[in-house]
Design a protein around this motif. Structure first.
Motif, mmCIF file in Angstrom:
data_model
loop_
_atom_site.group_PDB
_atom_site.id
_atom_site.type_symbol
_atom_site.label_atom_id
_atom_site.label_comp_id
_atom_site.label_asym_id
_atom_site.label_seq_id
_atom_site.Cartn_x
_atom_site.Cartn_y
_atom_site.Cartn_z
ATOM 1 N N VAL A 1 42.725 43.487 49.486
ATOM 2 C CA VAL A 1 42.215 42.215 49.992
ATOM 3 C C VAL A 1 42.491 41.081 49.006
ATOM 4 N N GLN A 2 42.246 41.310 47.710
ATOM 5 C CA GLN A 2 42.395 40.267 46.690
ATOM 6 C C GLN A 2 43.212 40.800 45.514
ATOM 7 N N GLN B 1 31.837 34.735 45.504
ATOM 8 C CA GLN B 1 32.193 33.821 44.417
ATOM 9 C C GLN B 1 31.053 32.859 44.102
ATOM 10 N N LEU B 2 30.280 32.492 45.113
ATOM 11 C CA LEU B 2 29.092 31.677 44.851
ATOM 12 C C LEU B 2 28.094 32.460 44.002
ATOM 13 N N ALA B 3 27.902 33.736 44.333
ATOM 14 C CA ALA B 3 26.971 34.567 43.565
ATOM 15 C C ALA B 3 27.441 34.712 42.120
ATOM 16 N N HIS B 4 28.735 34.910 41.934
ATOM 17 C CA HIS B 4 29.264 35.024 40.577
ATOM 18 C C HIS B 4 29.126 33.689 39.844
ATOM 19 N N GLY B 5 29.361 32.599 40.567
ATOM 20 C CA GLY B 5 29.201 31.284 39.961
ATOM 21 C C GLY B 5 27.782 31.047 39.484
ATOM 22 N N LYS B 6 26.802 31.485 40.259
ATOM 23 C CA LYS B 6 25.396 31.309 39.868
ATOM 24 C C LYS B 6 25.043 32.154 38.648
ATOM 25 N N GLN B 7 25.757 33.285 38.466
ATOM 26 C CA GLN B 7 25.553 34.068 37.251
ATOM 27 C C GLN B 7 26.049 33.284 36.031
ATOM 28 N N ALA C 1 44.405 38.709 40.961
ATOM 29 C CA ALA C 1 43.764 38.632 39.642
ATOM 30 C C ALA C 1 43.503 37.188 39.223
ATOM 31 N N ASN C 2 43.157 36.333 40.197
ATOM 32 C CA ASN C 2 42.698 34.989 39.861
ATOM 33 C C ASN C 2 41.292 35.075 39.285
ATOM 34 N N THR C 3 40.963 34.167 38.388
ATOM 35 C CA THR C 3 39.594 34.105 37.888
ATOM 36 C C THR C 3 38.746 33.227 38.803
ATOM 37 N N VAL C 4 37.427 33.391 38.711
ATOM 38 C CA VAL C 4 36.497 32.499 39.406
ATOM 39 C C VAL C 4 36.155 31.375 38.434
ATOM 40 N N ASN C 5 36.473 30.142 38.845
ATOM 41 C CA ASN C 5 36.279 28.973 37.978
ATOM 42 C C ASN C 5 35.218 28.057 38.552
ATOM 43 N N LEU C 6 34.450 27.461 37.677
ATOM 44 C CA LEU C 6 33.463 26.463 38.076
ATOM 45 C C LEU C 6 33.938 25.085 37.638
ATOM 46 N N GLN C 7 33.741 24.081 38.525
ATOM 47 C CA GLN C 7 34.080 22.696 38.206
ATOM 48 C C GLN C 7 33.062 21.766 38.849
ATOM 49 N N VAL D 1 35.244 29.323 33.085
ATOM 50 C CA VAL D 1 36.063 30.394 33.643
ATOM 51 C C VAL D 1 35.278 31.697 33.616
ATOM 52 N N GLY D 2 35.179 32.333 34.779
ATOM 53 C CA GLY D 2 34.451 33.585 34.883
ATOM 54 C C GLY D 2 35.360 34.791 34.978
ATOM 55 N N ALA D 3 34.861 35.846 35.583
ATOM 56 C CA ALA D 3 35.626 37.079 35.766
ATOM 57 C C ALA D 3 36.658 36.886 36.865
ATOM 58 N N ASP D 4 37.522 37.893 37.056
ATOM 59 C CA ASP D 4 38.509 37.790 38.122
ATOM 60 C C ASP D 4 37.831 37.925 39.479
ATOM 61 N N ASP D 5 38.498 37.437 40.513
ATOM 62 C CA ASP D 5 37.880 37.355 41.838
ATOM 63 C C ASP D 5 37.570 38.720 42.436
ATOM 64 N N LEU D 6 38.378 39.733 42.115
ATOM 65 C CA LEU D 6 38.097 41.082 42.625
ATOM 66 C C LEU D 6 36.825 41.630 41.987
#
Length: 611
Positions: free
Chosen positions: A477-478, A431-437, A481-487, A577-582
């Protein structure tokens, strides 16, 4: 909520009648620890079962044993769960323990059918979370496969759990009543028929009507024997389910609700009552056959269910519980000081509980001194139930084009247990990697442990090859279908978030967030309250957290809404709001692993534990 069409209602009733006439019954063997309320026996002059009368025929004796089979927290695990999620611990006579592979609907069906053999009076009940957070074979199809499996298991009744609300009340109503999914439609050429058993939701009210959204209670009847069931979920369900899932609903106190409907049943002449409660406790041992009544009644179990059990009216004769995924068979005194059976069968279909309720035909009540109960392992050394094998094969065939796709490679098992788990670290890093994207300024990621539903196992599961991670395994595992959110948060808020792991709603049962690489701190469990998180130990990339600085944090959307008892996480700013966590996990595994260079299990050394 969707309603069954006028033509469908009689068909549903007919299915129920057919199911009752073809119920399969059988005897089970298995290792079990038997919990008995007291050594007192039913009076010798009154035999259990049926008595013969002179001149032929039968007439009921005063006492009739009623078998209550129960389980909880299945979570759509139709196939045997992987890794530690598919094992139970058994306490041996010499004090050592061993693990036993357990679970799988094919085996659960066989065990239940064997257990019913020879039992003329048998009820099967469940304590909630039958669906939700399910593996791909069920979750991909909005848990219709699990409802079909529960119908075949001859489940009579269940309470709702918090996960029954993952997709909202309308979807829960569809699972009860049937009909195709409003967006995805029908998955086969036959319309989904819904549950043959009632879901009970006594403490879940529609905000507008102030009435339960589903039946609050249900009565089982046979040959003059009547046993009532009241079903509730934990009052705190809104704290652990997405806001959308519980929109328009009110969740009432468990004890007050059960006591209310116990009076209703009593007025209807139903004096034998069982409460199905999706809330639970924590036994002192994880062994399924641990004696939690040693040295005294209920001494070996703690948690919310203890206070609930102590306050539920003595009119209720037994409690079937769940939610904590723990195994126990205990007695806890009721408000009158009399012991009462409280059970839980772990989770994922690994155990079932067999309880004997001795029904007194004279009083219509349960002779509680004769109640006995035991948890039994759903071992995998029995024949598979052919109808379950067929059901699993059907849905696996439909899921295969999606589920069999490889998304990564690992060099060993990556577990999801422990205060900090290797898989928790991996997901936080993803999720950190996706957040940096999304934003290169992202500093860290936090992941809730309850959102990690299973381990990643190295051994091949379905011919994909050792070390290959499939989409189906990632979905298990996941599955939310939660999204990856940045705040954005201040350093002071970040410190407060970490302290909320062990305070407020999480004071009694800490929820330790899984953290991405670079964030380190000490958790001192010898201290109490917020002091358990050592403030001056919190560092990011070796630097102390600056209370006045701003930090960009990635979380899933559930946490970003303040879920799991983290209100400060709901106060972030500058949301993205990013992509879903999976998807984030899939992208990370694909980018960072290959067949020749698999990902190794993280060391899980970011949080220093003092205990």
């Amino acid at each position: 909520m969707p309603a069954t069409s006028p033509a469908a209602a009689p068909a549903h009733q007919e299915r129920r009648r057919r199911r009752n006439t073809r119920r399969l019954v059988a005897f089970t063997a298995g290792v079990a620890a038997v919990g008995a309320l007291a050594a007192a026996m039913v009076p010798g002059s009154a035999s259990a079962g049926e008595n013969h009368r002179e001149g032929g025929g039968h007439w009921p004796g005063r006492y009739q044993d009623v078998q209550l089979l129960s389980f909880n927290d299945l979570h759509g695990n139709l196939e045997p769960p992987a890794g530690s999620s598919g094992r139970v611990t058994e306490l041996q006579h010499d004090g050592t323990t061993k693990t036993i592979d357990a679970g799988g609907a094919e085996y659960l069906a066989t065990h239940l059918r064997q257990a019913r053999k020879g039992e003329k009076y048998s009820i099967t009940a469940a304590g909630g979370d039958m669906v939700g957070a399910s593996p791909l074979i069920s979750g991909l199809f909005h848990d219709e496969p699990t409802i079909e499996a529960l119908n075949k298991l001859d489940l009579d009744v269940t309470s709702v759990g918090n996960h029954e609300f993952d997709e909202g009340a309308k979807e829960l109503a569809r699972l009860q009543k049937g009909g195709c999914h409003p967006k995805d439609g029908c998955y086969t050429d036959e319309e989904f028929e819904g549950a043959d058993f009632p879901y009970l939701a006594a403490n879940v009210l529609d905000e507008k009507t102030k009435k339960p959204i589903l039946k609050p209670y249900w009565v089982w009847k046979k040959n003059g024997v009547k046993v009532g069931f009241i079903g509730v979920t934990l009052e705190g369900t809104p704290d652990i389910v997405s806001a959308e899932g519980v929109k328009g609903l009110t969740f009432k106190d468990e004890v007050e609700t059960i006591n209310k409907y116990a009076k209703v049943l009593q007025r209807q002449g139903v004096k034998s009552i069982v409460a199905l409660i999706h809330e639970g406790g924590f036994p002192a041992s994880t062994s399924y056959n641990y004696d939690c009544d040693a040295p005294g009644a209920g001494d070996g179990v703690s948690g919310p269910i203890v206070d609930i059990a102590k306050n539920i009216t003595p009119q209720v004769d037994a409690l079937v519980t769940g939610h904590t995924h723990a195994p126990y068979v205990c007695t806890i005194d009721d408000p009158a000081g009399k012991p009462r059976m409280v059970t839980s069968a772990a989770s994922f279909g690994r155990l079932y509980t067999d309880t004997t309720l001795t029904y007194d035909r004279l009083t219509g009540d349960i002779a509680r001194t004769a109640v006995k109960s035991a948890n039994h392992v759903v071992t995998r050394d029995v024949p598979k139930a052919p109808d379950m094998t067929e059901l699993i094969s059907k849905w696996n065939t439909l899921a295969a084009p999606i589920g069999n796709r490889a998304i990564g490679h690992i060099s060993g098992d990556i577990g999801n247990t422990g205060t900090e788990s290797p898989l928790g670290d991996l997901i936080a890093d993803a999720q950190l990697a996706h957040g940096k994207q999304l934003d290169p300024e992202t500093d860290l990621a936090l992941m809730n442990p309850g959102g990690i539903r299973a381990p990643l196992t190295y051994a091949a599961k379905a011919g994909e090859g050792d070390g290959v991670v499939t989409y189906a395994e990632g979905f298990t595992v996941q599955p939310f279908a939660n999204t990856v959110n940045l705040q954005n948060f201040t350093g002071a808020q970040l410190i407060q978030i970490l302290k909320e792991q062990v305070t407020g709603a999480n004071a009694a049962a800490p929820k330790v967030l899984q953290v991405s690489s670079g964030l380190t701190y000490t958790l001192d469990l010898t201290k109490s309250g917020a002091d358990r998180v050592v403030t001056d130990s919190i560092k990011l990339n070796g630097q102390a957290i600056d209370p006045a600085a701003t930090y960009r944090v990635a979380t899933n959307s559930f946490l970003a809404g303040g879920g799991d008892g983290f209100p400060t996480l709901g106060q972030g700013t500058d949301d993205v709001v990013g992509a879903d966590d999976l998807t984030a996990l899939e992208q990370y595994l694909t980018a960072n692993s290959s067949a020749t260079n698999p990902i190794a299990p993280p060391k899980a050394d970011r949080i220093t534990i003092v205990s």
